[in-house]
Design a protein around this motif. Structure first.
Motif, PDB file in Angstrom:
ATOM      1  N   ASP A  34       0.824  -1.213   0.000  1.00 45.92           N
ATOM      2  CA  ASP A  34       0.000   0.000   0.000  1.00 45.92           C
ATOM      3  C   ASP A  34       0.859   1.266   0.000  1.00 45.92           C
ATOM      4  OD1 ASP A  34      -2.261  -1.593   0.018  1.00 45.92           O
ATOM      5  OD2 ASP A  34      -2.630  -1.355   2.170  1.00 45.92           O
ATOM      6  N   ILE A  35       1.928   1.263   0.783  1.00 43.29           N
ATOM      7  CA  ILE A  35       2.821   2.422   0.820  1.00 43.29           C
ATOM      8  C   ILE A  35       3.494   2.594  -0.542  1.00 43.29           C
ATOM      9  CG2 ILE A  35       4.939   3.347   1.852  1.00 43.29           C
ATOM     10  CD1 ILE A  35       4.067   1.931   4.476  1.00 43.29           C
ATOM     11  N   GLU A  36       3.892   1.494  -1.141  1.00 40.60           N
ATOM     12  CA  GLU A  36       4.502   1.541  -2.480  1.00 40.60           C
ATOM     13  C   GLU A  36       3.524   2.156  -3.493  1.00 40.60           C
ATOM     14  OE1 GLU A  36       5.620  -1.727  -5.893  1.00 40.60           O
ATOM     15  OE2 GLU A  36       5.655  -2.358  -3.808  1.00 40.60           O
ATOM     16  N   LYS A  37       2.269   1.718  -3.459  1.00 41.57           N
ATOM     17  CA  LYS A  37       1.255   2.262  -4.376  1.00 41.57           C
ATOM     18  C   LYS A  37       1.030   3.754  -4.143  1.00 41.57           C
ATOM     19  CE  LYS A  37      -1.452  -1.932  -5.114  1.00 41.57           C
ATOM     20  NZ  LYS A  37      -2.759  -2.579  -4.882  1.00 41.57           N
ATOM     21  N   GLN A  38       1.025   4.181  -2.880  1.00 42.06           N
ATOM     22  CA  GLN A  38       0.860   5.598  -2.572  1.00 42.06           C
ATOM     23  C   GLN A  38       2.025   6.412  -3.134  1.00 42.06           C
ATOM     24  OE1 GLN A  38       0.481   5.797   1.667  1.00 42.06           O
ATOM     25  NE2 GLN A  38      -1.644   5.099   1.678  1.00 42.06           N
ATOM     26  N   HIS A  39       3.238   5.918  -2.939  1.00 32.16           N
ATOM     27  CA  HIS A  39       4.405   6.629  -3.473  1.00 32.16           C
ATOM     28  C   HIS A  39       4.348   6.690  -4.993  1.00 32.16           C
ATOM     29  CE1 HIS A  39       5.957   6.490   0.556  1.00 32.16           C
ATOM     30  NE2 HIS A  39       7.079   7.074   0.196  1.00 32.16           N
ATOM     31  N   ASP A  40       3.936   5.607  -5.617  1.00 31.82           N
ATOM     32  CA  ASP A  40       3.818   5.572  -7.070  1.00 31.82           C
ATOM     33  C   ASP A  40       2.765   6.571  -7.553  1.00 31.82           C
ATOM     34  OD1 ASP A  40       4.751   4.298  -9.521  1.00 31.82           O
ATOM     35  OD2 ASP A  40       2.726   3.458  -9.655  1.00 31.82           O
ATOM     36  N   ALA A  41       1.636   6.641  -6.843  1.00 29.97           N
ATOM     37  CA  ALA A  41       0.581   7.590  -7.213  1.00 29.97           C
ATOM     38  C   ALA A  41       1.054   9.036  -7.032  1.00 29.97           C
ATOM     39  CB  ALA A  41      -0.674   7.337  -6.376  1.00 29.97           C
ATOM     40  N   HIS A  42       1.783   9.300  -5.947  1.00 30.77           N
ATOM     41  CA  HIS A  42       2.325  10.648  -5.726  1.00 30.77           C
ATOM     42  C   HIS A  42       3.295  11.015  -6.848  1.00 30.77           C
ATOM     43  CE1 HIS A  42       0.301  10.723  -1.982  1.00 30.77           C
ATOM     44  NE2 HIS A  42       1.212  10.108  -1.253  1.00 30.77           N
ATOM     45  N   ALA A  43       4.141  10.068  -7.224  1.00 28.73           N
ATOM     46  CA  ALA A  43       5.103  10.324  -8.300  1.00 28.73           C
ATOM     47  C   ALA A  43       4.377  10.624  -9.602  1.00 28.73           C
ATOM     48  CB  ALA A  43       6.033   9.128  -8.470  1.00 28.73           C
ATOM     49  N   SER A  44       3.347   9.863  -9.910  1.00 29.36           N
ATOM     50  CA  SER A  44       2.591  10.094 -11.147  1.00 29.36           C
ATOM     51  C   SER A  44       1.935  11.469 -11.152  1.00 29.36           C
ATOM     52  CB  SER A  44       1.522   9.010 -11.331  1.00 29.36           C
ATOM     53  OG  SER A  44       2.130   7.754 -11.504  1.00 29.36           O
ATOM     54  N   ALA A  45       1.363  11.859 -10.028  1.00 28.82           N
ATOM     55  CA  ALA A  45       0.728  13.181  -9.933  1.00 28.82           C
ATOM     56  C   ALA A  45       1.764  14.294 -10.103  1.00 28.82           C
ATOM     57  CB  ALA A  45       0.001  13.322  -8.604  1.00 28.82           C
ATOM     58  N   LEU A  46       2.901  14.135  -9.445  1.00 25.29           N
ATOM     59  CA  LEU A  46       3.952  15.148  -9.565  1.00 25.29           C
ATOM     60  C   LEU A  46       4.532  15.197 -10.979  1.00 25.29           C
ATOM     61  CD1 LEU A  46       5.697  14.511  -6.145  1.00 25.29           C
ATOM     62  CD2 LEU A  46       4.554  16.633  -6.820  1.00 25.29           C
ATOM     63  N   GLU A  47       4.645  14.049 -11.619  1.00 23.87           N
ATOM     64  CA  GLU A  47       5.107  14.028 -13.009  1.00 23.87           C
ATOM     65  C   GLU A  47       4.131  14.765 -13.915  1.00 23.87           C
ATOM     66  OE1 GLU A  47       7.277   9.704 -12.469  1.00 23.87           O
ATOM     67  OE2 GLU A  47       5.525   9.848 -13.769  1.00 23.87           O
ATOM     68  N   GLY A  48       2.831  14.591 -13.657  1.00 20.59           N
ATOM     69  CA  GLY A  48       1.827  15.312 -14.439  1.00 20.59           C
ATOM     70  C   GLY A  48       1.963  16.816 -14.289  1.00 20.59           C
ATOM     71  N   VAL A  49       2.196  17.262 -13.076  1.00 22.05           N
ATOM     72  CA  VAL A  49       2.393  18.697 -12.835  1.00 22.05           C
ATOM     73  C   VAL A  49       3.659  19.173 -13.541  1.00 22.05           C
ATOM     74  CG1 VAL A  49       2.880  20.426 -11.063  1.00 22.05           C
ATOM     75  CG2 VAL A  49       1.119  18.691 -10.659  1.00 22.05           C
ATOM     76  N   ALA A  50       4.737  18.396 -13.436  1.00 19.43           N
ATOM     77  CA  ALA A  50       5.999  18.778 -14.082  1.00 19.43           C
ATOM     78  C   ALA A  50       5.836  18.858 -15.597  1.00 19.43           C
ATOM     79  CB  ALA A  50       7.100  17.784 -13.708  1.00 19.43           C
ATOM     80  N   ARG A  51       5.065  17.947 -16.179  1.00 21.18           N
ATOM     81  CA  ARG A  51       4.806  17.990 -17.625  1.00 21.18           C
ATOM     82  C   ARG A  51       4.016  19.250 -17.990  1.00 21.18           C
ATOM     83  NH1 ARG A  51       3.974  12.569 -16.774  1.00 21.18           N
ATOM     84  NH2 ARG A  51       5.719  11.345 -17.476  1.00 21.18           N
ATOM     85  N   GLN A  52       3.060  19.616 -17.154  1.00 24.10           N
ATOM     86  CA  GLN A  52       2.297  20.839 -17.410  1.00 24.10           C
ATOM     87  C   GLN A  52       3.213  22.058 -17.408  1.00 24.10           C
ATOM     88  OE1 GLN A  52      -0.807  20.923 -14.479  1.00 24.10           O
ATOM     89  NE2 GLN A  52      -2.132  19.552 -15.629  1.00 24.10           N
ATOM     90  N   TYR A  53       4.215  22.047 -16.541  1.00 18.34           N
ATOM     91  CA  TYR A  53       5.184  23.137 -16.496  1.00 18.34           C
ATOM     92  C   TYR A  53       6.195  23.035 -17.631  1.00 18.34           C
ATOM     93  CZ  TYR A  53       3.842  24.616 -11.751  1.00 18.34           C
ATOM     94  OH  TYR A  53       3.180  25.092 -10.649  1.00 18.34           O
ATOM     95  N   GLY A  54       6.178  21.926 -18.370  1.00 19.66           N
ATOM     96  CA  GLY A  54       7.141  21.721 -19.434  1.00 19.66           C
ATOM     97  C   GLY A  54       8.511  21.317 -18.914  1.00 19.66           C
ATOM     98  N   LEU A  55       8.556  20.809 -17.692  1.00 19.00           N
ATOM     99  CA  LEU A  55       9.831  20.444 -17.075  1.00 19.00           C
ATOM    100  C   LEU A  55      10.228  18.997 -17.328  1.00 19.00           C
ATOM    101  CD1 LEU A  55       9.307  22.202 -13.635  1.00 19.00           C
ATOM    102  CD2 LEU A  55      10.632  23.034 -15.585  1.00 19.00           C
ATOM    103  N   LEU A  56       9.293  18.174 -17.765  1.00 22.59           N
ATOM    104  CA  LEU A  56       9.573  16.763 -18.009  1.00 22.59           C
ATOM    105  C   LEU A  56       9.092  16.376 -19.391  1.00 22.59           C
ATOM    106  CD1 LEU A  56       8.471  14.725 -14.864  1.00 22.59           C
ATOM    107  CD2 LEU A  56      10.758  15.296 -15.553  1.00 22.59           C
ATOM    108  N   GLU A  57       9.858  15.500 -20.004  1.00 23.07           N
ATOM    109  CA  GLU A  57       9.369  14.819 -21.192  1.00 23.07           C
ATOM    110  C   GLU A  57       8.920  13.451 -20.733  1.00 23.07           C
ATOM    111  OE1 GLU A  57      12.350  14.822 -24.161  1.00 23.07           O
ATOM    112  OE2 GLU A  57      12.685  16.975 -24.005  1.00 23.07           O
ATOM    113  N   ASP A  58       8.157  12.761 -21.542  1.00 19.23           N
ATOM    114  CA  ASP A  58       7.597  11.480 -21.122  1.00 19.23           C
ATOM    115  C   ASP A  58       8.647  10.472 -20.696  1.00 19.23           C
ATOM    116  OD1 ASP A  58       5.017  12.297 -21.407  1.00 19.23           O
ATOM    117  OD2 ASP A  58       4.811  11.557 -23.449  1.00 19.23           O
ATOM    118  N   GLU A  59       9.844  10.505 -21.231  1.00 15.49           N
ATOM    119  CA  GLU A  59      10.858   9.497 -20.940  1.00 15.49           C
ATOM    120  C   GLU A  59      11.761   9.872 -19.761  1.00 15.49           C
ATOM    121  OE1 GLU A  59      10.542   6.679 -22.545  1.00 15.49           O
ATOM    122  OE2 GLU A  59       8.934   7.634 -23.659  1.00 15.49           O
TER     123      GLU A  59
END
Length: 128
Positions: free
Chosen positions: A92-117
């Protein structure tokens, strides 16, 4: 030996210190790094969970009798298979961390700070 406090109720232990004494701030400058941090934490927890599963699994009952078999099943339920078992809490903790990472990656992509890879998704398998 001093027995003057015998029968007295012990005071509760002191409260544990907060892990994050200040709220975690997500800013434009740190969002991509936080995504990597949570993704790496999920990978580490996966490795711990995998190792714990292997280490805690009892292959044979201790003595081969019914009581040993029952104890083995109880042990597995408590540590490995139960809803609130150690291994499932780690999952469960692993899934929470994974979900947090995905949400933060989405925000970073919106800022143009991350590419998909830039931050690969965790597939549940560690590289060899």
């Amino acid at each position: 030996m001093d027995r003057s406090n015998e029968g007295a109720v012990a005071s509760p232990p002191a409260a544990a210190p907060e892990v994050f004494p200040q709220p975690l701030k997500v800013t434009r400058d740190n969002v991509a790094e936080l995504a990597r941090l949570f993704r790496n934490a999920a990978k580490q927890i996966f490795a711990i969970r995998t190792n714990a599963t292997d280490a805690l699994f009892l292959r044979e009952p201790w003595m081969g009798d019914e009581t040993s078999q029952w104890m083995r099943e109880f042990f597995h339920e408590y540590f490995l298979h139960g809803e609130h078992s150690f291994v499932n809490v780690l999952r469960d903790i692993e899934k929470q961390h994974d979900a947090h990472a995905s949400a933060l990656e989405g925000v970073a992509r919106q800022y143009g700070l991350l590419e998909d890879e830039t931050v690969p998704r965790f597939s549940g398998k560690l590289p060899r």
